[in-house]
Design a protein around this motif. Sequence first.
Motif, PDB file in Angstrom:
ATOM      1  N   GLU A 137      32.677  21.208  21.807  1.00 59.30           N
ATOM      2  CA  GLU A 137      31.482  20.434  21.470  1.00 59.30           C
ATOM      3  C   GLU A 137      30.990  20.775  20.066  1.00 59.30           C
ATOM      4  O   GLU A 137      30.486  19.901  19.355  1.00 59.30           O
ATOM      5  N   ARG A 138      31.162  22.010  19.674  1.00 55.44           N
ATOM      6  CA  ARG A 138      30.768  22.423  18.324  1.00 55.44           C
ATOM      7  C   ARG A 138      31.573  21.677  17.271  1.00 55.44           C
ATOM      8  O   ARG A 138      31.032  21.240  16.249  1.00 55.44           O
ATOM      9  N   ARG A 140      33.040  18.740  17.686  1.00 63.04           N
ATOM     10  CA  ARG A 140      32.630  17.329  17.751  1.00 63.04           C
ATOM     11  C   ARG A 140      31.346  17.094  16.964  1.00 63.04           C
ATOM     12  O   ARG A 140      31.252  16.161  16.171  1.00 63.04           O
ATOM     13  N   GLU A 141      30.354  17.937  17.198  1.00 66.11           N
ATOM     14  CA  GLU A 141      29.080  17.777  16.507  1.00 66.11           C
ATOM     15  C   GLU A 141      29.243  17.957  15.007  1.00 66.11           C
ATOM     16  O   GLU A 141      28.619  17.250  14.205  1.00 66.11           O
ATOM     17  N   HIS A 142      30.101  18.899  14.615  1.00 70.52           N
ATOM     18  CA  HIS A 142      30.315  19.124  13.184  1.00 70.52           C
ATOM     19  C   HIS A 142      30.962  17.911  12.530  1.00 70.52           C
ATOM     20  O   HIS A 142      30.584  17.523  11.421  1.00 70.52           O
ATOM     21  N   GLU A 145      28.334  15.202  12.131  1.00 69.91           N
ATOM     22  CA  GLU A 145      27.425  15.554  11.037  1.00 69.91           C
ATOM     23  C   GLU A 145      28.105  15.394   9.678  1.00 69.91           C
ATOM     24  O   GLU A 145      27.489  14.940   8.707  1.00 69.91           O
ATOM     25  N   LEU A 161      25.228   6.943  16.096  1.00 66.95           N
ATOM     26  CA  LEU A 161      25.660   8.207  16.695  1.00 66.95           C
ATOM     27  C   LEU A 161      26.607   7.979  17.862  1.00 66.95           C
ATOM     28  O   LEU A 161      27.623   8.671  17.999  1.00 66.95           O
ATOM     29  N   HIS A 165      30.480   9.379  17.928  1.00 64.53           N
ATOM     30  CA  HIS A 165      30.990  10.215  19.025  1.00 64.53           C
ATOM     31  C   HIS A 165      32.141   9.515  19.745  1.00 64.53           C
ATOM     32  O   HIS A 165      33.108  10.170  20.174  1.00 64.53           O
TER      33      HIS A 165
END
Length: 219
Positions: A137-138, A140-142, A145, A161, A165
Motif C-alpha cells: 500500500e505504501r 501504491r500511495e507513493h 502521489e 484519485l 488507483h
Amino acid sequence: MTSNMQRPPASSAPRPARRMAPEQRREHLVSTALQLYSAHAPEDVSIDDIVGAADVSRALFYRYFANIREVHEAALGTVVDELIGRLGGPAPGDFREQLRAALTEFIGFVQTYADSYTALLRSGSTVATSATEGLVERVREHVVELVCLRCGIEEPTGALLLTLHGWVAVVETTLVRWLQEQGIPRESLESWFADQLLSMVATTAEHDPATAAQTAHLR
C-alpha cells in the motif's frame, strides 16, 4: 515463480567480520536474504539458507529475528525503500516523458526483484502479512502521489484519485503476468502503460467536469 538463476553458493555472500555492531549484523542478514531473493521466491528461502549464505550460526540469527517472517518483512521493506527512492528522483521533460522515466525505473526494479515483487502482491503467499500488505500500500500511495506531483496537481479530485488507483492496479496485475510470460517487449509495455493512464484520465474527465478542469493541461 521459478527463476532461471541458480542458488548462489554460501561464499558469494559478504562474510561478516569477527566483531560487528548489532545493527551491522542485522543489516548483513537482511542483505544476505536479499541476495537469495534475487534467485528464489522469498517463501522458498529458509533460515538455514540465510545462515548458510551469511556464514553465521542459527543462534546468531535468532538474536536479531524471532522467525523467518521477520527477516522477510525486513528484507522486503528494504526493497520497497529502494524502489520509492528510485521513483522519487527528478526527471526532465513534459509529463509523458517523466511518466516514461518513472515506468522505466519501476519495471527495471521489478525485474531485478521479480520473485519478491510477485510475493508481495500475492495475498496467498506464505510471506504475506499485515506488514507486507502495508508495504504494498505504501508503494501504491507513493506512485499516486508521484503522478499528481508530476502533473502539478496538489489536491486531486476524488474521481481522479480513483482513476490513478485503478491504473496502479492495472500496472500491478499486468506486471505480475508479464514477469511470467513477457509476451511483449519492455519498451512497448512502458508506452502502453503511459497511454493507458492518459486514456483513463481523459475518460474520467469526460464524466467529471472538475477532473476535466484539473487535467486540461495534460491533453
